[in-house]
Design a protein around this motif. Structure first.
Motif, mmCIF file in Angstrom:
data_model
loop_
_atom_site.group_PDB
_atom_site.id
_atom_site.type_symbol
_atom_site.label_atom_id
_atom_site.label_comp_id
_atom_site.label_asym_id
_atom_site.label_seq_id
_atom_site.Cartn_x
_atom_site.Cartn_y
_atom_site.Cartn_z
ATOM 1 N N GLY A 110 50.978 17.377 38.351
ATOM 2 C CA GLY A 110 50.669 16.387 39.377
ATOM 3 C C GLY A 110 49.400 16.752 40.116
ATOM 4 N N CYS A 247 43.765 17.530 41.416
ATOM 5 C CA CYS A 247 44.492 18.141 40.308
ATOM 6 C C CYS A 247 44.017 19.591 40.163
ATOM 7 N N ASP A 282 50.390 12.312 36.858
ATOM 8 C CA ASP A 282 49.178 12.220 37.678
ATOM 9 C C ASP A 282 48.025 13.063 37.150
ATOM 10 N N GLU A 298 48.087 7.395 38.883
ATOM 11 C CA GLU A 298 48.996 8.018 39.844
ATOM 12 C C GLU A 298 50.086 7.016 40.220
#
Length: 411
Positions: A110, A247, A282, A298
């Motif tokens: 994520g 990220c 994500d 996302e």
């Protein structure tokens, strides 16, 4: 012959779903689910809405009962943070010193809330909202009569603004843009939604940049500068940073895994230069087979559907990932859904009257439907998705005629 070891780094929604699907599709593999949260995998959308409002318990968000994660023979759940990857050995290093060897790797980490790089941007007590603990901390502070500054007018920021205002909190939203939820909503819908917030007392400071944050033990003082250069100081008992996610792919980049705006993967959700490495959710910057370009999504549905696609790939069922983006938000009693890519449009037609609180904005390019925004009209989503996927020219008069169902147009 020993069982294949599938290491999943990230035990959130996407990672948890990959684990569930792998166990169902391939009962011979061993799944190692590694995450740094103490909670079993769960869905996040309600954290900024029903859970934050006290209307839903976070225990209701879990993907499966606790017993599944703790006692399934094909699954080992590891609570730890991954800090390194030895690409040659296919071995993960954990923060507690353990080494985890694997055959195939799924990256489902994520993103982490983006930090605000200004003086005071790292003060203790500033809120973010990504997980259960963040939600619990924020919820305890949202008392009637208190003040909340929300920095960032994206989905999370605006959902928290709606929830907090409903709890009697005085909310001010700050953003560098001139419209709320700019990435998700065309200007007319953004403006309408902003007006709904203003009607319940939410204030906006648009096109401002945060210069600094200070705290005197009682209130935060946020110094902002407007587009014209003028500065002012805003005060509140609480501040939420809602400026997006980053990220954190450092351990992968150091190992030579290709990363750019997440982990770069092909239409099979697999790293082009490291075929045993997949990415999902994500963090996956995926070569979308429908659009023919890299896309990082996302959204809840992307976590759901990409998890299944990755599990199928690992289980030997080839599937090119061709997800059409879809997201939704619930704010102030209104449901807004967006399907497709709004930035691809060169025109639009309306179905219904937005001023009445129920309408669909159908976005077109060269006469073809490329996206749509539905305000309290979610029932039209499936037909609109079909029109987007078909890429055929559609008569605008049919799209705007409320006496003609979109299901019939898409047939």
């Amino acid at each position: 012959m020993s069982a294949r070891r599938i290491a999943i780094v990230g035990a959130g929604h996407a990672g948890g779903r990959v684990a569930q699907h792998l166990i169902e599709l391939d009962g011979t593999c061993q799944v190692l689910l590694i995450g740094d949260e103490p909670y079993a995998p769960y869905e996040r959308p309600a954290l900024s809405k029903a859970v934050l409002a006290g209307e839903q318990a976070w225990s209701e968000l879990m993907l499966a009962a606790d017993g599944f994660w703790s006692s399934h023979p094909g699954l080992v759940r590891i609570t730890a943070r991954v800090v390194g990857l030895d690409r040659g050995r296919r071995c993960l290093s954990l923060a507690d010193g353990r080494q985890i060897e694997f055959d195939e790797l799924v990256v489902a980490i994520g993103g982490a809330p983006r930090s605000l790089r200004v003086p005071g941007g790292d003060l203790p007590g500033l809120h973010v909202l990504r997980g259960i603990d963040d939600c619990d901390k924020l919820a305890t502070t949202l008392v009637p009569g208190s003040r909340l500054l929300v920095i960032g007018a994206g989905v999370i920021g605006m959902e928290v603004a709606a929830t907090a205002s409903g709890l009697g909190v005085t909310v001010t939203v700050l953003d560098v843009s001139d419209q709320i939820m700019r990435r998700c909503l065309p200007a007319p819908v953004s403006q309408w939604l902003a007006s709904q917030h203003q009607q319940v007392g939410v204030a906006f400071k648009s096109q401002v940049g945060v210069q600094s944050i200070a705290h005197d033990g009682a209130v935060y003082r946020v110094r902002v500068q407007g587009a014209g250069g003028a500065c002012e100081v805003l005060e509140a008992e609480q501040v939420l940073l809602a400026i997006g996610i980053d990220c954190n792919t450092g351990f992968l980049q150091q190992a030579g895994i290709g990363c750019q705006n997440g982990v770069v993967v092909d239409a099979s959700c697999r790293s082009p230069d490291t075929p045993w490495c997949y990415a999902v959710g994500d963090v996956a910057n995926c070569d979308n087979a429908f659009y023919g370009r890299l896309m990082r999504q996302e959204t809840w549905r992307n976590a759901e559907n990409q998890a299944l696609a990755v599990a199928r790939q690992i289980a030997g069922v080839a599937q090119r990932y061709a997800e059409i983006p879809w997201m939704w938000t619930d704010q102030l009693g209104h449901n807004i859904q967006v399907v497709g890519l709004i930035d691809d449009a060169d025109g639009h037609v309306w179905r219904g009257d937005l001023s009445q609180g129920r309408a669909t904005m159908v976005l077109l390019r060269d006469g073809r439907v490329v996206a749509a925004v539905m305000v309290n009209q979610g029932k039209e989503r499936k037909a609109l998705e079909a029109l987007i996927r078909e890429r055929r020219v559609v008569d605008k008069s049919l799209l705007s005629d409320l006496s003609v169902s979109l299901k019939a147009v898409a047939a």
